[in-house]
Scaffold this motif. Structure first.
Motif, PDB file in Angstrom:
ATOM      1  N   PRO A 191      -3.495   9.605 -10.290  1.00  0.00           N
ATOM      2  CA  PRO A 191      -3.170   8.624  -9.488  1.00  0.00           C
ATOM      3  C   PRO A 191      -2.057   9.633  -8.466  1.00  0.00           C
ATOM      4  N   CYS A 192      -2.051   8.903  -7.421  1.00  0.00           N
ATOM      5  CA  CYS A 192      -0.792   9.387  -5.986  1.00  0.00           C
ATOM      6  C   CYS A 192      -0.936   8.181  -4.851  1.00  0.00           C
ATOM      7  N   GLY A 193      -0.795   6.785  -5.643  1.00  0.00           N
ATOM      8  CA  GLY A 193      -0.338   5.892  -4.175  1.00  0.00           C
ATOM      9  C   GLY A 193      -0.421   4.533  -5.485  1.00  0.00           C
ATOM     10  N   SER A 194      -0.347   3.494  -4.670  1.00  0.00           N
ATOM     11  CA  SER A 194      -0.482   2.086  -6.006  1.00  0.00           C
ATOM     12  C   SER A 194      -0.651   1.090  -4.590  1.00  0.00           C
ATOM     13  N   LEU A 195      -1.838   0.305  -5.309  1.00  0.00           N
ATOM     14  CA  LEU A 195      -2.022  -0.973  -4.681  1.00  0.00           C
ATOM     15  C   LEU A 195      -1.273  -1.926  -5.310  1.00  0.00           C
ATOM     16  N   VAL A 196      -0.374  -2.720  -4.853  1.00  0.00           N
ATOM     17  CA  VAL A 196       0.569  -3.842  -5.692  1.00  0.00           C
ATOM     18  C   VAL A 196       0.320  -5.271  -4.821  1.00  0.00           C
ATOM     19  N   VAL A 197      -0.387  -5.852  -5.177  1.00  0.00           N
ATOM     20  CA  VAL A 197       0.083  -7.507  -4.277  1.00  0.00           C
ATOM     21  C   VAL A 197       0.174  -8.459  -5.337  1.00  0.00           C
ATOM     22  N   VAL A 198       1.077  -9.691  -3.942  1.00  0.00           N
ATOM     23  CA  VAL A 198       2.352  -9.750  -4.422  1.00  0.00           C
ATOM     24  C   VAL A 198       2.311 -10.913  -3.663  1.00  0.00           C
ATOM     25  N   GLU A 199       3.331 -12.491  -4.661  1.00  0.00           N
ATOM     26  CA  GLU A 199       3.468 -13.481  -3.749  1.00  0.00           C
ATOM     27  C   GLU A 199       4.905 -13.742  -3.602  1.00  0.00           C
ATOM     28  N   ILE A 239       0.844  -1.218   0.071  1.00  0.00           N
ATOM     29  CA  ILE A 239      -0.259   0.123   0.120  1.00  0.00           C
ATOM     30  C   ILE A 239       0.565   0.973  -0.206  1.00  0.00           C
ATOM     31  N   CYS A 240       1.048   1.592  -1.457  1.00  0.00           N
ATOM     32  CA  CYS A 240       2.048   3.156  -1.362  1.00  0.00           C
ATOM     33  C   CYS A 240       1.723   4.282  -1.862  1.00  0.00           C
ATOM     34  N   LYS A 241       1.792   4.880  -0.537  1.00  0.00           N
ATOM     35  CA  LYS A 241       1.039   6.882  -0.473  1.00  0.00           C
ATOM     36  C   LYS A 241       2.228   7.939  -2.089  1.00  0.00           C
ATOM     37  N   ASP A 242       2.181   8.419  -2.816  1.00  0.00           N
ATOM     38  CA  ASP A 242       3.108   9.328  -3.335  1.00  0.00           C
ATOM     39  C   ASP A 242       3.064  10.438  -2.473  1.00  0.00           C
ATOM     40  N   LYS A 243       3.865  11.122  -2.741  1.00  0.00           N
ATOM     41  CA  LYS A 243       4.193  12.057  -2.077  1.00  0.00           C
ATOM     42  C   LYS A 243       4.057  13.304  -2.889  1.00  0.00           C
ATOM     43  N   THR A 244       3.364  14.016  -1.980  1.00  0.00           N
ATOM     44  CA  THR A 244       2.660  15.303  -2.122  1.00  0.00           C
ATOM     45  C   THR A 244       3.191  16.288  -3.318  1.00  0.00           C
ATOM     46  N   LEU A 301      11.285  -7.381  -2.805  1.00  0.00           N
ATOM     47  CA  LEU A 301      10.415  -6.687  -4.256  1.00  0.00           C
ATOM     48  C   LEU A 301       9.766  -5.710  -4.242  1.00  0.00           C
ATOM     49  N   ALA A 302       9.573  -4.662  -3.226  1.00  0.00           N
ATOM     50  CA  ALA A 302       9.173  -3.657  -3.175  1.00  0.00           C
ATOM     51  C   ALA A 302       9.921  -3.017  -3.653  1.00  0.00           C
ATOM     52  N   ALA A 303      11.459  -2.614  -2.678  1.00  0.00           N
ATOM     53  CA  ALA A 303      12.288  -1.815  -2.468  1.00  0.00           C
ATOM     54  C   ALA A 303      13.053  -1.815  -4.317  1.00  0.00           C
ATOM     55  N   LYS A 304      12.848  -2.518  -4.879  1.00  0.00           N
ATOM     56  CA  LYS A 304      13.463  -3.243  -6.661  1.00  0.00           C
ATOM     57  C   LYS A 304      12.213  -2.642  -7.159  1.00  0.00           C
ATOM     58  N   ASP A 305      11.303  -1.774  -7.098  1.00  0.00           N
ATOM     59  CA  ASP A 305      10.056  -1.585  -7.768  1.00  0.00           C
ATOM     60  C   ASP A 305      10.838  -0.098  -8.254  1.00  0.00           C
ATOM     61  N   SER A 311       4.887   6.801   1.792  1.00  0.00           N
ATOM     62  CA  SER A 311       5.324   5.197   2.809  1.00  0.00           C
ATOM     63  C   SER A 311       4.729   4.306   2.090  1.00  0.00           C
ATOM     64  N   VAL A 312       5.241   2.891   2.044  1.00  0.00           N
ATOM     65  CA  VAL A 312       4.907   1.818   1.831  1.00  0.00           C
ATOM     66  C   VAL A 312       4.759   0.948   2.822  1.00  0.00           C
ATOM     67  N   GLU A 313       2.902   0.461   3.148  1.00  0.00           N
ATOM     68  CA  GLU A 313       2.920  -0.431   3.586  1.00  0.00           C
ATOM     69  C   GLU A 313       2.503  -2.273   3.554  1.00  0.00           C
ATOM     70  N   ILE A 314       4.072  -2.719   3.987  1.00  0.00           N
ATOM     71  CA  ILE A 314       3.566  -3.930   2.939  1.00  0.00           C
ATOM     72  C   ILE A 314       2.877  -4.703   4.566  1.00  0.00           C
ATOM     73  N   ARG A 315       1.278  -5.443   4.149  1.00  0.00           N
ATOM     74  CA  ARG A 315       1.022  -6.299   4.829  1.00  0.00           C
ATOM     75  C   ARG A 315       0.398  -7.367   4.239  1.00  0.00           C
ATOM     76  N   PRO A 316       0.582  -8.803   4.811  1.00  0.00           N
ATOM     77  CA  PRO A 316       0.122  -9.869   4.581  1.00  0.00           C
ATOM     78  C   PRO A 316      -1.135 -10.068   4.185  1.00  0.00           C
ATOM     79  N   TRP A 317      -1.680 -10.431   2.783  1.00  0.00           N
ATOM     80  CA  TRP A 317      -3.076 -10.883   2.615  1.00  0.00           C
ATOM     81  C   TRP A 317      -3.448 -12.181   2.115  1.00  0.00           C
TER      82      TRP A 317
END
Length: 98
Positions: free
Chosen positions: A50-58, A6-11, A68-72, A82-88
């Motif tokens: 666009p103001c952020g991203s939702l990416v779901v990975v295995e 769950i990624c939020k872009d900088k203003t 993986l998130a750091a390689k984006d 901010s980038v929040e990484i949560r099990p889903w």
């Protein structure tokens, strides 16, 4: 195991997002080709921009997901505030369970 980024872009960083988008899309296409990417897309602000991203990975675990998130390319370019990484758990409309 699935993880949501769950990624939020900088203003005021829309132009950076647009500039880096081709590399970001290439990165996600690579994850998709290897079966790691489940789905992804941008969050939109009140103006539809666009103001952020939702990416779901295995990934094997949260550390592997964070790697993986750091390689984006967006992350590497400093787009995210901010980038929040949560099990889903994908319960409804999961094509893998059909």
């Amino acid at each position: 195991m699935l993880f949501a980024f769950i990624c939020k872009d900088k203003t005021d960083h829309l132009q950076l997002r647009l500039d880096v988008r081709p590399d970001h899309v290439t990165f996600l296409n690579g994850l998709n080709a290897e079966g790691t990417l489940k789905f992804a897309g941008p969050f939109l602000d009140n103006d539809g921009k666009p103001c952020g991203s939702l990416v779901v990975v295995e990934a094997a675990d949260k550390k592997a997901a964070a790697d993986l998130a750091a390689k984006d390319p967006y992350a590497k370019a400093g787009l995210f505030e901010s980038v929040e990484i949560r099990p889903w758990n994908w319960v409804f409309n999961n094509p893998a369970s059909a």
